[in-house]
Design a protein around this motif. Structure first.
Motif, PDB file in Angstrom:
ATOM      1  N   CYS A 252      54.234  70.939  45.238  1.00  0.00           N
ATOM      2  CA  CYS A 252      53.237  71.512  44.388  1.00  0.00           C
ATOM      3  C   CYS A 252      51.986  72.150  44.981  1.00  0.00           C
ATOM      4  O   CYS A 252      50.827  71.748  44.745  1.00  0.00           O
ATOM      5  N   THR A 253      52.185  73.250  45.878  1.00  0.00           N
ATOM      6  CA  THR A 253      51.182  73.856  46.577  1.00  0.00           C
ATOM      7  C   THR A 253      50.233  74.768  45.454  1.00  0.00           C
ATOM      8  O   THR A 253      49.184  75.162  45.986  1.00  0.00           O
ATOM      9  N   GLY A 254      50.585  75.013  44.370  1.00  0.00           N
ATOM     10  CA  GLY A 254      49.882  75.579  43.385  1.00  0.00           C
ATOM     11  C   GLY A 254      49.232  74.555  42.443  1.00  0.00           C
ATOM     12  O   GLY A 254      48.191  75.129  41.634  1.00  0.00           O
ATOM     13  N   SER A 255      49.198  73.299  42.719  1.00  0.00           N
ATOM     14  CA  SER A 255      48.389  72.282  41.874  1.00  0.00           C
ATOM     15  C   SER A 255      47.817  71.450  42.669  1.00  0.00           C
ATOM     16  O   SER A 255      46.744  71.532  43.327  1.00  0.00           O
ATOM     17  N   TYR A 256      48.469  70.328  42.714  1.00  0.00           N
ATOM     18  CA  TYR A 256      47.804  69.039  43.216  1.00  0.00           C
ATOM     19  C   TYR A 256      47.607  69.189  44.949  1.00  0.00           C
ATOM     20  O   TYR A 256      46.980  68.792  45.427  1.00  0.00           O
TER      21      TYR A 256
ATOM     22  N   MET B 118      54.734  69.015  51.730  1.00  0.00           N
ATOM     23  CA  MET B 118      54.145  67.577  51.541  1.00  0.00           C
ATOM     24  C   MET B 118      54.313  66.893  50.264  1.00  0.00           C
ATOM     25  O   MET B 118      53.821  67.684  49.132  1.00  0.00           O
ATOM     26  N   SER B 119      55.034  65.982  50.007  1.00  0.00           N
ATOM     27  CA  SER B 119      55.560  65.694  48.870  1.00  0.00           C
ATOM     28  C   SER B 119      54.290  65.177  47.774  1.00  0.00           C
ATOM     29  O   SER B 119      54.262  64.019  47.759  1.00  0.00           O
ATOM     30  N   PHE B 120      53.985  66.030  47.149  1.00  0.00           N
ATOM     31  CA  PHE B 120      52.626  65.715  46.294  1.00  0.00           C
ATOM     32  C   PHE B 120      53.146  65.019  45.112  1.00  0.00           C
ATOM     33  O   PHE B 120      53.742  65.704  44.381  1.00  0.00           O
ATOM     34  N   ASP B 121      52.627  63.866  44.548  1.00  0.00           N
ATOM     35  CA  ASP B 121      52.921  63.181  43.386  1.00  0.00           C
ATOM     36  C   ASP B 121      51.973  63.956  42.207  1.00  0.00           C
ATOM     37  O   ASP B 121      50.958  63.980  42.330  1.00  0.00           O
ATOM     38  N   ARG B 122      52.795  64.462  41.260  1.00  0.00           N
ATOM     39  CA  ARG B 122      52.034  65.173  40.282  1.00  0.00           C
ATOM     40  C   ARG B 122      51.226  64.201  39.367  1.00  0.00           C
ATOM     41  O   ARG B 122      50.307  64.484  38.689  1.00  0.00           O
ATOM     42  N   ALA B 123      51.344  63.018  39.632  1.00  0.00           N
ATOM     43  CA  ALA B 123      50.655  61.990  38.532  1.00  0.00           C
ATOM     44  C   ALA B 123      49.459  61.553  39.190  1.00  0.00           C
ATOM     45  O   ALA B 123      48.596  60.575  38.532  1.00  0.00           O
ATOM     46  N   ARG B 124      49.071  61.967  40.235  1.00  0.00           N
ATOM     47  CA  ARG B 124      47.994  61.460  41.069  1.00  0.00           C
ATOM     48  C   ARG B 124      46.987  62.327  41.221  1.00  0.00           C
ATOM     49  O   ARG B 124      47.346  63.541  41.384  1.00  0.00           O
ATOM     50  N   ALA B 125      45.667  62.323  41.613  1.00  0.00           N
ATOM     51  CA  ALA B 125      44.687  63.121  42.171  1.00  0.00           C
ATOM     52  C   ALA B 125      45.108  63.486  43.575  1.00  0.00           C
ATOM     53  O   ALA B 125      45.698  62.471  44.339  1.00  0.00           O
ATOM     54  N   PRO B 126      44.429  64.520  44.109  1.00  0.00           N
ATOM     55  CA  PRO B 126      44.789  64.761  45.493  1.00  0.00           C
ATOM     56  C   PRO B 126      44.306  63.867  46.383  1.00  0.00           C
ATOM     57  O   PRO B 126      42.895  63.513  46.302  1.00  0.00           O
ATOM     58  N   GLY B 127      45.103  63.287  47.211  1.00  0.00           N
ATOM     59  CA  GLY B 127      44.402  62.376  48.276  1.00  0.00           C
ATOM     60  C   GLY B 127      44.283  60.931  47.874  1.00  0.00           C
ATOM     61  O   GLY B 127      43.761  60.260  48.685  1.00  0.00           O
ATOM     62  N   GLN B 128      44.723  60.571  46.749  1.00  0.00           N
ATOM     63  CA  GLN B 128      44.667  59.236  46.120  1.00  0.00           C
ATOM     64  C   GLN B 128      46.021  58.794  45.966  1.00  0.00           C
ATOM     65  O   GLN B 128      46.821  59.316  45.171  1.00  0.00           O
ATOM     66  N   GLY B 129      46.279  57.550  46.177  1.00  0.00           N
ATOM     67  CA  GLY B 129      47.568  56.877  45.776  1.00  0.00           C
ATOM     68  C   GLY B 129      47.237  55.966  44.588  1.00  0.00           C
ATOM     69  O   GLY B 129      46.405  56.005  44.021  1.00  0.00           O
ATOM     70  N   PRO B 130      48.155  55.051  44.138  1.00  0.00           N
ATOM     71  CA  PRO B 130      48.328  54.480  43.066  1.00  0.00           C
ATOM     72  C   PRO B 130      47.224  53.277  43.079  1.00  0.00           C
ATOM     73  O   PRO B 130      46.641  52.984  42.073  1.00  0.00           O
ATOM     74  N   SER B 131      47.041  52.810  44.222  1.00  0.00           N
ATOM     75  CA  SER B 131      46.045  51.727  44.595  1.00  0.00           C
ATOM     76  C   SER B 131      44.672  52.095  45.453  1.00  0.00           C
ATOM     77  O   SER B 131      44.791  51.475  46.580  1.00  0.00           O
TER      78      SER B 131
ATOM     79  N   THR C 254      53.721  60.890  51.697  1.00  0.00           N
ATOM     80  CA  THR C 254      53.722  61.046  50.378  1.00  0.00           C
ATOM     81  C   THR C 254      52.202  61.287  49.679  1.00  0.00           C
ATOM     82  O   THR C 254      51.375  60.778  50.198  1.00  0.00           O
ATOM     83  N   LEU C 255      52.150  61.896  48.676  1.00  0.00           N
ATOM     84  CA  LEU C 255      51.158  62.675  48.114  1.00  0.00           C
ATOM     85  C   LEU C 255      50.813  63.750  48.948  1.00  0.00           C
ATOM     86  O   LEU C 255      50.363  64.956  48.389  1.00  0.00           O
ATOM     87  N   ALA C 256      51.195  63.855  49.979  1.00  0.00           N
ATOM     88  CA  ALA C 256      50.760  64.535  51.080  1.00  0.00           C
ATOM     89  C   ALA C 256      51.808  65.508  51.787  1.00  0.00           C
ATOM     90  O   ALA C 256      52.164  66.724  51.378  1.00  0.00           O
ATOM     91  N   SER C 257      52.397  65.020  52.728  1.00  0.00           N
ATOM     92  CA  SER C 257      53.086  66.001  53.640  1.00  0.00           C
ATOM     93  C   SER C 257      54.103  65.818  54.380  1.00  0.00           C
ATOM     94  O   SER C 257      54.383  64.417  54.712  1.00  0.00           O
TER      95      SER C 257
END
Length: 383
Positions: free
Chosen positions: A62-66, A1-14, A373-376
């Protein structure tokens, strides 16, 4: 899941915006769709991904963080999770960066076999150790800072106060400072007494925290690997650092060489042409590497066999630094045999691979791949 480091889990930019991508391995076709994601582990949109078939594997960045919560959710659903590292920088320079491009790159990383590392589950005693070590590290850092501040205040404090506290050891100094009465003097002298009193009580409280965390770490070590603390030179902090590096599923490490590489103790090939050499490995988990170094130093002081080995290699022309590197490699091998369970024997017509049993060791081809994205990234295997 290509998780974006700059966001909270499960939330996109908008407000929770994401992209799903499915890749057809045969025609190289790409299908992308925009979806609205919600909080928690809901962004895994399994209904959309399962529309392509039975889900077998998922790639998570980022399986160890977000991506930790998402990883636990997928594992609970029986989906195998593969950790996806950073995308190829050359490809990113050529194609740019968007959510769809990142999701497709994550999907292709697992589909092509470039991403093969099994993700840490983060739901066992090793995760408890990681949290306890995190709290202990911050408590020790804050305590050291408070101790330094006490000494700094005493340097410029009133001469009468400074002389009354001179010559005391640290425990007695902190006890005396904690019992100071700030009302006995006014002005800067009273402020110094009040400050010393607060700092000393803070030190006492942080010491109690550190002692409690040491007990919790010892309990978690007994649950995770009971015999590890019995190894010569291995203390609670070193054992915790090594277990955290291996994770709650150390069986993902296929050999003791992989564990040594994870700890940064394996030499790296640096040969070219007629020059055949190896260089020092400066990668890996540096906390685990430091733990191995402390174990080796302890053995060099207290273990007779290690001292004999040191003298023998010195006579062979090795430097002390080179000998310590060799010893760290040997200790990594010894620790690996304690923390990794014995691998099950292979069947007569198949082998046990990182993704389970496969006839003759050959994996079945993947047909479809989904990613968020963010996810998986999620895979469907042909029936």
């Amino acid at each position: 899941m290509s998780f974006d480091r700059a966001r909270a889990p499960g939330q996109g930019p908008s407000g929770g915006h994401g992209v799903e991508v499915a890749i057809d391995a045969g025609s190289e076709g790409v299908k992308a769709g925009q979806v609205v994601l919600t909080d928690g582990v809901e962004p895994v949109r399994e209904d959309w991904a399962r529309s392509f078939g039975v889900l077998r594997r998922a790639g998570v960045e980022c399986t160890g963080s977000y991506g930790a919560a998402l990883t636990r959710h997928l594992r609970a659903e029986g989906i195998e999770v593969t950790e996806v590292n950073q995308h190829d920088k050359a490809a990113r320079r050529r194609h740019g960066k968007t959510d769809a491009i990142d999701a497709e790159a994550a999907a292709r990383a697992v589909l092509t076999g470039r991403a093969t590392a099994a993700a840490k589950p983060g739901d066992g005693p090793v995760e408890m150790l990681r949290l306890f070590k995190l709290a202990k590290g911050s408590a020790i850092k804050s305590r050291n800072q408070a101790i330094n501040q006490v000494k700094s205040v005493l340097v410029s404090a009133d001469s009468a106060l400074r002389e009354s506290l001179a010559g005391l050891s640290n425990p007695h100094l902190f006890k005396r400072c904690a019992d100071l009465d700030p009302q006995r003097a006014g002005g800067p002298a009273g402020a110094a007494r009040h400050t010393l009193r607060l700092l000393a009580r803070r030190i006492r409280h942080l010491t109690e925290e550190v002692d409690d965390l040491n007990k919790q770490i010892a309990k978690a070590l007994e649950v995770s690997t009971p015999g590890l603390l019995e190894v010569r030179g291995v203390g609670p902090d070193s054992a915790a650092a090594l277990l955290i590096s291996a994770g709650d599923n150390p069986e993902r490490l296929v050999s003791e060489a992989s564990f040594a590489a994870l700890c940064g103790t394996s030499p790296v090939e640096a040969s070219s042409g007629k020059t055949q050499r190896r260089r020092l490995n400066r990668g890996g988990d540096r906390q685990a590497n430091a733990a191995l170094y402390r174990i080796v130093l302890s053995r060099l002081r207290w273990d007779g066999r290690t001292r004999d080995y040191l003298q023998r290699r010195l006579t062979e022309g090795k430097t002390r630094r080179e000998i310590i590197r060799c010893l760290k490699r040997y200790v990594a091998r010894e620790i690996y045999r304690l923390i990794v369970p014995a691998a099950p024997p292979a069947g007569p017509t198949g082998v046990v691979g990182s993704l389970g049993w496969h006839p003759e060791g050959i994996k079945r081809p993947d047909r479809y791949f989904a990613a968020i994205t963010l996810a998986s990234t999620l895979i469907r295997l042909d029936q």
